[in-house]
Design a protein around this motif. Structure first.
Motif, PDB file in Angstrom:
ATOM      1  N   LYS A 285       0.841  -1.201   0.000  1.00 16.45           N
ATOM      2  CA  LYS A 285       0.000   0.000   0.000  1.00 16.45           C
ATOM      3  C   LYS A 285       0.877   1.252   0.000  1.00 16.45           C
ATOM      4  O   LYS A 285       0.711   2.143  -0.826  1.00 16.45           O
ATOM      5  CB  LYS A 285      -0.880   0.017   1.249  1.00 16.45           C
ATOM      6  N   ASP A 286       1.829   1.296   0.943  1.00 14.26           N
ATOM      7  CA  ASP A 286       2.675   2.489   1.103  1.00 14.26           C
ATOM      8  C   ASP A 286       3.435   2.830  -0.168  1.00 14.26           C
ATOM      9  O   ASP A 286       3.618   3.992  -0.510  1.00 14.26           O
ATOM     10  CB  ASP A 286       3.709   2.280   2.228  1.00 14.26           C
ATOM     11  N   GLU A 287       3.901   1.803  -0.842  1.00 16.72           N
ATOM     12  CA  GLU A 287       4.720   2.084  -2.026  1.00 16.72           C
ATOM     13  C   GLU A 287       3.875   2.225  -3.285  1.00 16.72           C
ATOM     14  O   GLU A 287       4.423   2.289  -4.391  1.00 16.72           O
ATOM     15  CB  GLU A 287       5.797   0.990  -2.167  1.00 16.72           C
ATOM     16  N   GLY A 288       2.576   2.229  -3.116  1.00 13.36           N
ATOM     17  CA  GLY A 288       1.681   2.522  -4.226  1.00 13.36           C
ATOM     18  C   GLY A 288       1.484   1.383  -5.213  1.00 13.36           C
ATOM     19  O   GLY A 288       0.976   1.592  -6.316  1.00 13.36           O
ATOM     20  N   ASP A 293     -10.120  -1.981  -5.385  1.00 15.42           N
ATOM     21  CA  ASP A 293     -10.983  -2.119  -6.544  1.00 15.42           C
ATOM     22  C   ASP A 293     -12.238  -2.848  -6.067  1.00 15.42           C
ATOM     23  O   ASP A 293     -12.163  -4.016  -5.680  1.00 15.42           O
ATOM     24  CB  ASP A 293     -10.248  -2.930  -7.627  1.00 15.42           C
ATOM     25  N   GLU A 294     -13.358  -2.137  -6.052  1.00 15.66           N
ATOM     26  CA  GLU A 294     -14.615  -2.683  -5.524  1.00 15.66           C
ATOM     27  C   GLU A 294     -14.406  -3.305  -4.146  1.00 15.66           C
ATOM     28  O   GLU A 294     -14.838  -4.425  -3.872  1.00 15.66           O
ATOM     29  CB  GLU A 294     -15.192  -3.722  -6.489  1.00 15.66           C
ATOM     30  N   GLY A 295     -13.683  -2.614  -3.327  1.00 11.91           N
ATOM     31  CA  GLY A 295     -13.504  -3.057  -1.944  1.00 11.91           C
ATOM     32  C   GLY A 295     -12.324  -3.990  -1.716  1.00 11.91           C
ATOM     33  O   GLY A 295     -11.853  -4.150  -0.604  1.00 11.91           O
ATOM     34  N   ALA A 296     -11.858  -4.647  -2.795  1.00 18.74           N
ATOM     35  CA  ALA A 296     -10.744  -5.587  -2.628  1.00 18.74           C
ATOM     36  C   ALA A 296      -9.416  -4.874  -2.883  1.00 18.74           C
ATOM     37  O   ALA A 296      -9.341  -3.957  -3.703  1.00 18.74           O
ATOM     38  CB  ALA A 296     -10.895  -6.748  -3.590  1.00 18.74           C
ATOM     39  N   LEU A 297      -8.380  -5.315  -2.180  1.00 17.31           N
ATOM     40  CA  LEU A 297      -7.053  -4.736  -2.404  1.00 17.31           C
ATOM     41  C   LEU A 297      -6.330  -5.556  -3.479  1.00 17.31           C
ATOM     42  O   LEU A 297      -6.178  -6.777  -3.333  1.00 17.31           O
ATOM     43  CB  LEU A 297      -6.262  -4.748  -1.094  1.00 17.31           C
ATOM     44  N   VAL A 298      -5.921  -4.891  -4.558  1.00 13.88           N
ATOM     45  CA  VAL A 298      -5.337  -5.635  -5.678  1.00 13.88           C
ATOM     46  C   VAL A 298      -4.053  -4.969  -6.176  1.00 13.88           C
ATOM     47  O   VAL A 298      -3.813  -3.793  -5.912  1.00 13.88           O
ATOM     48  CB  VAL A 298      -6.331  -5.732  -6.865  1.00 13.88           C
ATOM     49  N   VAL A 299      -3.248  -5.759  -6.888  1.00  6.38           N
ATOM     50  CA  VAL A 299      -2.075  -5.215  -7.584  1.00  6.38           C
ATOM     51  C   VAL A 299      -2.253  -5.555  -9.061  1.00  6.38           C
ATOM     52  O   VAL A 299      -2.461  -6.725  -9.414  1.00  6.38           O
ATOM     53  CB  VAL A 299      -0.758  -5.841  -7.063  1.00  6.38           C
ATOM     54  N   ASP A 300      -2.181  -4.548  -9.914  1.00  6.28           N
ATOM     55  CA  ASP A 300      -2.332  -4.816 -11.351  1.00  6.28           C
ATOM     56  C   ASP A 300      -1.086  -5.529 -11.872  1.00  6.28           C
ATOM     57  O   ASP A 300       0.036  -5.137 -11.558  1.00  6.28           O
ATOM     58  CB  ASP A 300      -2.503  -3.506 -12.112  1.00  6.28           C
ATOM     59  N   VAL A 301      -1.301  -6.561 -12.659  1.00  8.93           N
ATOM     60  CA  VAL A 301      -0.155  -7.296 -13.187  1.00  8.93           C
ATOM     61  C   VAL A 301      -0.253  -7.539 -14.696  1.00  8.93           C
ATOM     62  O   VAL A 301       0.543  -8.294 -15.248  1.00  8.93           O
ATOM     63  CB  VAL A 301       0.045  -8.649 -12.461  1.00  8.93           C
ATOM     64  N   CYS A 302      -1.227  -6.880 -15.356  1.00  5.89           N
ATOM     65  CA  CYS A 302      -1.300  -7.097 -16.799  1.00  5.89           C
ATOM     66  C   CYS A 302      -0.117  -6.398 -17.461  1.00  5.89           C
ATOM     67  O   CYS A 302       0.458  -5.467 -16.910  1.00  5.89           O
ATOM     68  CB  CYS A 302      -2.622  -6.589 -17.354  1.00  5.89           C
ATOM     69  N   GLU A 303       0.278  -6.904 -18.611  1.00  8.66           N
ATOM     70  CA  GLU A 303       1.428  -6.332 -19.306  1.00  8.66           C
ATOM     71  C   GLU A 303       1.067  -6.115 -20.763  1.00  8.66           C
ATOM     72  O   GLU A 303       0.207  -6.804 -21.300  1.00  8.66           O
ATOM     73  CB  GLU A 303       2.632  -7.289 -19.213  1.00  8.66           C
ATOM     74  N   ASP A 304       1.736  -5.144 -21.394  1.00  8.01           N
ATOM     75  CA  ASP A 304       1.536  -4.938 -22.836  1.00  8.01           C
ATOM     76  C   ASP A 304       1.871  -6.247 -23.534  1.00  8.01           C
ATOM     77  O   ASP A 304       2.827  -6.924 -23.166  1.00  8.01           O
ATOM     78  CB  ASP A 304       2.487  -3.853 -23.360  1.00  8.01           C
ATOM     79  N   ALA A 363       5.272 -10.503  -7.583  1.00 13.18           N
ATOM     80  CA  ALA A 363       6.478 -10.608  -6.744  1.00 13.18           C
ATOM     81  C   ALA A 363       7.642  -9.841  -7.365  1.00 13.18           C
ATOM     82  O   ALA A 363       8.430  -9.199  -6.662  1.00 13.18           O
ATOM     83  CB  ALA A 363       6.843 -12.075  -6.550  1.00 13.18           C
ATOM     84  N   LYS A 364       7.736  -9.889  -8.688  1.00 15.84           N
ATOM     85  CA  LYS A 364       8.819  -9.175  -9.384  1.00 15.84           C
ATOM     86  C   LYS A 364       8.580  -7.675  -9.332  1.00 15.84           C
ATOM     87  O   LYS A 364       9.464  -6.894  -8.983  1.00 15.84           O
ATOM     88  CB  LYS A 364       8.879  -9.618 -10.859  1.00 15.84           C
ATOM     89  N   LYS A 365       7.340  -7.309  -9.679  1.00 12.49           N
ATOM     90  CA  LYS A 365       6.996  -5.896  -9.788  1.00 12.49           C
ATOM     91  C   LYS A 365       7.168  -5.159  -8.466  1.00 12.49           C
ATOM     92  O   LYS A 365       7.612  -4.019  -8.421  1.00 12.49           O
ATOM     93  CB  LYS A 365       5.538  -5.806 -10.267  1.00 12.49           C
ATOM     94  N   THR A 366       6.827  -5.845  -7.372  1.00  8.22           N
ATOM     95  CA  THR A 366       6.825  -5.178  -6.072  1.00  8.22           C
ATOM     96  C   THR A 366       8.130  -5.400  -5.310  1.00  8.22           C
ATOM     97  O   THR A 366       8.263  -4.973  -4.173  1.00  8.22           O
ATOM     98  CB  THR A 366       5.660  -5.703  -5.206  1.00  8.22           C
TER      99      THR A 366
END
Ligand code: ARG
Length: 589
Positions: A285-288, A293-304, A363-366
């Motif tokens: 959360k702190d590092e953004g 998203d609709e109440g759930a905490l998520v990390v976007d992981v889609c890629e081009d 895991a990589k992204k964060t």
């Protein structure tokens, strides 16, 4: 030690250079026309473009420079420009001699060993082990052994499913049956009993009963969900019940895996990593990285460039509960902290692939893992019955692992008793050893990602491409060596391999010589099925040699000693290979 292909390539390079061509065209490979030659070089075809010459002319030039030497018995240019090779028997014998004198049979160990974790097994505590878990155990164990054999530091982790809804179900059912137990008394402040309030037999019955009941009774289901929630949030009495469940279940799992010759370095599970979750979530959360998203905490992981949509990684549900994604991420946090692995290999049903894509990306992204940490997913296919549908019992239920193993053992026992070479007691023991080989070879022979048909009749056959056939071949070699008087584990370095005198002997020697090359490929591709294909070839070639050669009745003692040396080496190759697959050979069968 070089592979045989590398050695021959070096010889071939001399030919190319002396004929005025670049050495890079000299690569030699195993022949794909064994009826014509043993090895081949196709480099003249590629060189043709660079030198604007017909490939056959180049091949012919090269061949002219290779007529003498210790390596080739014949070198031949054939249209349109292949170079066909046969090796001098003495050259092959020298190679095998070196192999025999090397601890790893000529295979190079990793120059810079890595720390590799293998996440496999993955049983769910308190639920019976079923065939779905069998593949993970079998493949994972083999992968672990292969990585370790290459010289890496390898840690196998069972990653128990021990923190889920099944625990809430058991607690709820237990409370329904025995409401007076202290675990359910909110006012109880004393010590809980050391003895569990159920046996493994009862536990195995409680879970399915509760699971079925919950599906039909909404109120009960709610209760079980709430119990899960309370357990995960530190309810003292429930935690005590959980400890009992773990104690009893894990002891039972250990016994089951031991029977499979599968052994884990770590018996960690989902529960162990819950303590990492709060800090991890806070940081995301702190590092953004994480957002709601609709109440759930998520990390976007889609890629081009994603061909299919990759949904966000779910960190917390809207009610604040952790999920499967969360647990796997927290497990990586722990693994980084405690073991700093260079690679983590997950051996899991391929239907879970998307989950791992999400977890790996997150895991990589964060920065949960270092950028250089390799995360590998080794997804396996489904084990089907003869009807092509997921394997079931005759009654149509989920087949339990123990029953499946028993079925194979019984079949093996019948076959071994029919052979009448051993007494009843030994036959029981042998049936287990051979039965396990039947199951494991039957599974590992397939490329892991493919579905396969579990066929008891075929897998337990002593003939054809089966585990028992491989063991039968090893037992045959053992018996010849015993008759000759070669002590068990006779020293390999004392062997004296001789140049082959007939085609069957040479074929066997060439097959054995392929060992280190095969192992390199198996390791690079993490492909145990290629060990199976190799030992099947070795066994076939050996059996042909055996039928065509008088070994023990050979009167020329030196020649006989040469045969024996070849047998000892063949046995060593086969036993090393089956050990990497996770099974062993009996003395007799
Ligand atoms: N317990 C899970 C199941 O039965 C498998 C766990 C696989 N490993 C992991 N790290 N998620 O489906």
């Amino acid at each position: 030690m070089n592979t045989l292909s590398q050695l021959i390539t070096k010889e071939m390079e001399k030919g190319f250079v002396e004929a005025g061509y670049d050495a890079s065209y000299a690569k030699v490979t195993l022949s794909n026309r064994p009826d014509l030659c043993e090895y081949q070089c196709n480099g003249a075809m590629a060189a043709a473009k660079a030198y604007h010459k017909a490939p056959f002319m180049i091949a012919d030039d090269v061949v002219a420079h290779l007529q003498d030497g210790d390596c080739f018995a014949s070198v031949e240019a054939v249209k349109p420009g292949f170079i066909n090779l046969k090796l001098k028997p003495q050259f092959v014998a020298d190679f095998l001699q070196q192999m025999a004198e090397d601890e790893c049979l000529g295979m190079e160990r990793e120059a810079s060993p890595r720390t590799i974790m293998v996440d496999y097994g993955g049983p769910n505590v308190a639920k019976p082990l079923h065939v779905g878990h069998l593949r993970s155990a079998i493949i994972g164990e083999s992968v672990k052994r292969i990585m370790r054999y290459k010289g890496n530091q390898v840690i196998g982790d069972i990653h128990l499913g021990d923190w889920g809804y099944q625990m809430g179900l058991i607690i709820t059912e237990l409370e329904k049956r025995k409401p007076d137990l202290p675990y359910f008394d909110e006012n109880f402040m004393g010590e809980y009993p050391a003895e569990a309030p159920f046996t493994i037999g009862e536990l195995e019955e409680i879970y399915p009963t509760a699971s079925t009941y919950a599906k039909e009774h909404e109120e009960y289901r709610e209760k079980a969900l709430h119990a899960t929630y309370l357990l995960q949030n530190g309810h003292r009495g429930y935690r005590a019940v959980w400890n009992h469940i773990m104690q009893i279940s894990v002891a039972d799992l250990k016994k089951n895996y031991q029977n499979l010759n599968v052994d884990f370095d770590l018996w960690k599970g989902e529960a162990d990593v819950q303590k990492y979750i709060p800090d991890m979530v806070q940081r995301l959360k702190d590092e953004g990285f994480a957002h709601y998203d609709e109440g759930a905490l998520v990390v976007d992981v889609c890629e081009d460039g994603d061909k299919k949509e990759v949904p966000p990684c779910m960190i917390l549900k809207s009610d604040g509960a952790a999920l499967y994604d969360t647990t796997d991420l927290a497990t990586l946090v722990e693994r980084e902290e405690l073991y700093r692995p260079d690679e983590v290999i997950y051996v899991v049903d391929k239907r879970q692939e998307l989950h791992f894509v999400q977890v790996f990306r997150c895991a990589k992204k964060t920065g949960i893992v270092r950028p250089e940490t390799k995360l590998s997913f080794l997804g396996f296919g489904t084990m089907n019955g003869k009807d092509g549908k997921p394997f079931k019992t005759r009654e149509g239920g989920v087949m339990r692992l123990e029953n499946l193993i028993q079925e194979i053992d019984d079949e093996m026992y019948k076959k071994i008793m029919d052979n009448r070479t051993v007494d009843e007691g030994e036959a029981k023991e042998t049936a287990r050893t051979v039965g396990l080989a039947a199951i494991k070879y039957g599974d590992l022979w397939n490329q892991a990602a493919k579905d396969y048909v579990f066929d008891v009749d075929r897998f337990t056959s002593f003939e054809g491409n089966t585990g028992p056939y491989i063991l039968y071949t090893i037992v045959r070699i053992k018996s010849i060596l015993a008759k000759y008087g070669q002590p068990e584990g006779g020293k390999l370095e004392d062997l004296c391999l001789r140049a082959a005198e007939n085609e069957f002997e040479k074929a066997l020697m060439l097959e054995i010589a392929r060992y280190n090359e095969m192992m390199d490929i198996v390791y690079e591709e993490i492909a145990p099925h290629k060990i199976c294909a190799y030992i099947y070839d070795v066994a076939n070639t050996f059996n042909k040699f055996y039928h065509e050669t008088k070994i023990l009745s050979e009167t020329d003692e030196e020649k006989k000693a040469g045969y024996i040396a070849l047998l000892v080496l063949t046995k060593k190759v086969l036993t090393t290979c089956i050990d990497l697959l996770g099974f062993e050979a009996p003395e007799r069968m």
